[in-house]
Design a protein around this motif. Structure first.
Motif, mmCIF file in Angstrom:
data_model
loop_
_atom_site.group_PDB
_atom_site.id
_atom_site.type_symbol
_atom_site.label_atom_id
_atom_site.label_comp_id
_atom_site.label_asym_id
_atom_site.label_seq_id
_atom_site.Cartn_x
_atom_site.Cartn_y
_atom_site.Cartn_z
ATOM 1 N N UNK A 141 67.091 74.520 59.965
ATOM 2 C CA UNK A 141 67.524 73.365 59.178
ATOM 3 C C UNK A 141 66.320 72.516 58.763
ATOM 4 N N UNK A 142 65.347 72.358 59.640
ATOM 5 C CA UNK A 142 64.122 71.636 59.267
ATOM 6 C C UNK A 142 63.422 72.360 58.113
ATOM 7 N N UNK A 143 63.334 73.685 58.202
ATOM 8 C CA UNK A 143 62.729 74.449 57.114
ATOM 9 C C UNK A 143 63.481 74.284 55.810
ATOM 10 N N UNK A 144 64.790 74.281 55.890
ATOM 11 C CA UNK A 144 65.622 74.096 54.702
ATOM 12 C C UNK A 144 65.401 72.710 54.102
ATOM 13 N N UNK A 145 65.330 71.700 54.956
ATOM 14 C CA UNK A 145 65.063 70.341 54.501
ATOM 15 C C UNK A 145 63.692 70.259 53.825
ATOM 16 N N UNK A 146 62.697 70.935 54.392
ATOM 17 C CA UNK A 146 61.364 70.931 53.782
ATOM 18 C C UNK A 146 61.393 71.557 52.386
ATOM 19 N N UNK A 147 62.151 72.617 52.211
ATOM 20 C CA UNK A 147 62.309 73.222 50.890
ATOM 21 C C UNK A 147 62.922 72.203 49.930
ATOM 22 N N UNK A 148 63.962 71.524 50.382
ATOM 23 C CA UNK A 148 64.620 70.509 49.560
ATOM 24 C C UNK A 148 63.640 69.414 49.147
ATOM 25 N N UNK A 149 62.847 68.937 50.086
ATOM 26 C CA UNK A 149 61.902 67.867 49.778
ATOM 27 C C UNK A 149 60.786 68.350 48.846
ATOM 28 N N UNK A 150 60.342 69.572 49.049
ATOM 29 C CA UNK A 150 59.305 70.138 48.183
ATOM 30 C C UNK A 150 59.813 70.252 46.751
ATOM 31 N N UNK A 151 61.038 70.721 46.587
ATOM 32 C CA UNK A 151 61.627 70.815 45.248
ATOM 33 C C UNK A 151 61.817 69.415 44.662
ATOM 34 N N UNK A 152 62.304 68.494 45.475
ATOM 35 C CA UNK A 152 62.545 67.138 44.990
ATOM 36 C C UNK A 152 61.286 66.451 44.498
ATOM 37 N N UNK A 153 60.247 66.478 45.320
ATOM 38 C CA UNK A 153 59.014 65.794 44.937
ATOM 39 C C UNK A 153 58.159 66.622 43.982
ATOM 40 N N UNK A 154 58.190 67.945 44.130
ATOM 41 C CA UNK A 154 57.326 68.793 43.317
ATOM 42 C C UNK A 154 57.907 69.177 41.981
ATOM 43 N N UNK A 155 59.197 69.511 41.931
ATOM 44 C CA UNK A 155 59.812 70.000 40.702
ATOM 45 C C UNK A 155 60.647 68.928 40.001
ATOM 46 N N UNK A 156 61.424 68.193 40.772
ATOM 47 C CA UNK A 156 62.302 67.176 40.182
ATOM 48 C C UNK A 156 61.606 65.827 40.021
ATOM 49 N N UNK A 157 60.380 65.740 40.492
ATOM 50 C CA UNK A 157 59.547 64.542 40.335
ATOM 51 C C UNK A 157 60.192 63.274 40.886
ATOM 52 N N UNK A 158 60.698 63.374 42.126
ATOM 53 C CA UNK A 158 61.171 62.162 42.790
ATOM 54 C C UNK A 158 60.021 61.162 42.818
ATOM 55 N N UNK A 159 60.328 59.882 42.702
ATOM 56 C CA UNK A 159 59.244 58.895 42.760
ATOM 57 C C UNK A 159 58.578 58.903 44.144
ATOM 58 N N UNK A 160 57.278 58.805 44.144
ATOM 59 C CA UNK A 160 56.542 58.787 45.410
ATOM 60 C C UNK A 160 56.325 57.329 45.784
ATOM 61 N N UNK A 161 57.326 56.783 46.464
ATOM 62 C CA UNK A 161 57.252 55.412 46.963
ATOM 63 C C UNK A 161 57.854 55.380 48.365
ATOM 64 N N UNK A 162 57.646 54.291 49.056
ATOM 65 C CA UNK A 162 58.058 54.189 50.466
ATOM 66 C C UNK A 162 59.563 54.403 50.636
ATOM 67 N N UNK A 163 60.365 53.846 49.751
ATOM 68 C CA UNK A 163 61.826 53.946 49.888
ATOM 69 C C UNK A 163 62.286 55.394 49.719
ATOM 70 N N UNK A 164 61.785 56.086 48.721
ATOM 71 C CA UNK A 164 62.191 57.478 48.478
ATOM 72 C C UNK A 164 61.741 58.379 49.619
ATOM 73 N N UNK A 165 60.525 58.181 50.087
ATOM 74 C CA UNK A 165 60.023 58.977 51.211
ATOM 75 C C UNK A 165 60.840 58.694 52.465
ATOM 76 N N UNK A 166 61.175 57.415 52.685
ATOM 77 C CA UNK A 166 62.005 57.064 53.848
ATOM 78 C C UNK A 166 63.373 57.732 53.750
ATOM 79 N N UNK A 167 63.977 57.717 52.549
ATOM 80 C CA UNK A 167 65.264 58.388 52.385
ATOM 81 C C UNK A 167 65.143 59.884 52.656
#
Length: 193
Positions: free
Chosen positions: A67-93
């Motif tokens: 599940x941790x690995x799956x979450x890491x994939x999700x976060x990598x796609x979110x920040x790398x491909x979907x361009x989630x904003x790189x700010x404290x609130x988004x990272x905390x979420x």
């Protein structure tokens, strides 16, 4: 649908492949599903469904790692491909979502341990309800600090729960197809003891 359920000390209930291949199979299945869900659904990745599959197919510690690995994939796609904003609130979420996914895995694992092995559909349903509740409560607990309480209306929570249940049914169906087709060269089918 008849599930291939094996009572065991580790609580494993779903065996689409031999035990030695289970962690890699589960990781591949869930990360591929996560990639698909992340790209299609963005912020509605069905982590509770993923947690139930991991809890059903793997011993607890291995399920947590998958599940941790799956979450890491999700976060990598979110920040790398979907361009989630790189700010404290988004990272905390992002970390809260990871924590919620782990809570869902723990809740599903406990539910499977407490529920009878001979009631497969009921066990999966109740494990999902417990996992989804743990996931949503963990997310809701973060809203006083991070905001977003408006996303927890009954209609939204119910819609996401139903979406997660559909994902769970689809993932169980994939596991059952893999078990029946034996693509990993398993000589004999595992049987209910």
């Amino acid at each position: 649908m008849a599930f291939n359920i094996l009572p065991s000390a580790g609580g494993v209930r779903l065996r689409p492949v031999e035990a030695r291949y289970a962690p890699m199979f589960c990781f591949a299945l869930l990360t591929a599903s996560c990639a698909l869900a992340s790209l299609v659904l963005a912020c509605a990745t069905p982590f509770a469904a993923f947690a139930v599959i991991a809890a059903a197919a793997l011993p607890f510690r291995t399920a947590i790692l998958v599940v941790v690995g799956t979450w890491l994939v999700n976060q990598t796609i979110g920040f790398g491909t979907l361009h989630y904003p790189i700010d404290a609130r988004t990272i905390a979420w992002g970390f809260v979502i990871g924590t919620a996914a782990l809570a869902a895995t723990a809740a599903a694992s406990v539910a499977f341990r407490l529920l009878p092995h001979n009631r497969a559909l009921l066990s999966f349903f109740l494990a999902f309800v417990c996992g989804y509740a743990a996931y949503e409560v963990t997310l809701l607990a973060a809203t006083p600090m991070l905001g977003g309480a408006g996303a927890f209306t009954p209609a939204i929570v119910m819609r996401l729960g139903l979406l997660g249940a559909v994902w769970l049914a689809g993932l169980v169906a994939v596991c059952e197809m893999v078990r029946v087709l034996h693509p990993f060269g398993r000589g004999r089918s595992l049987r209910v003891h």
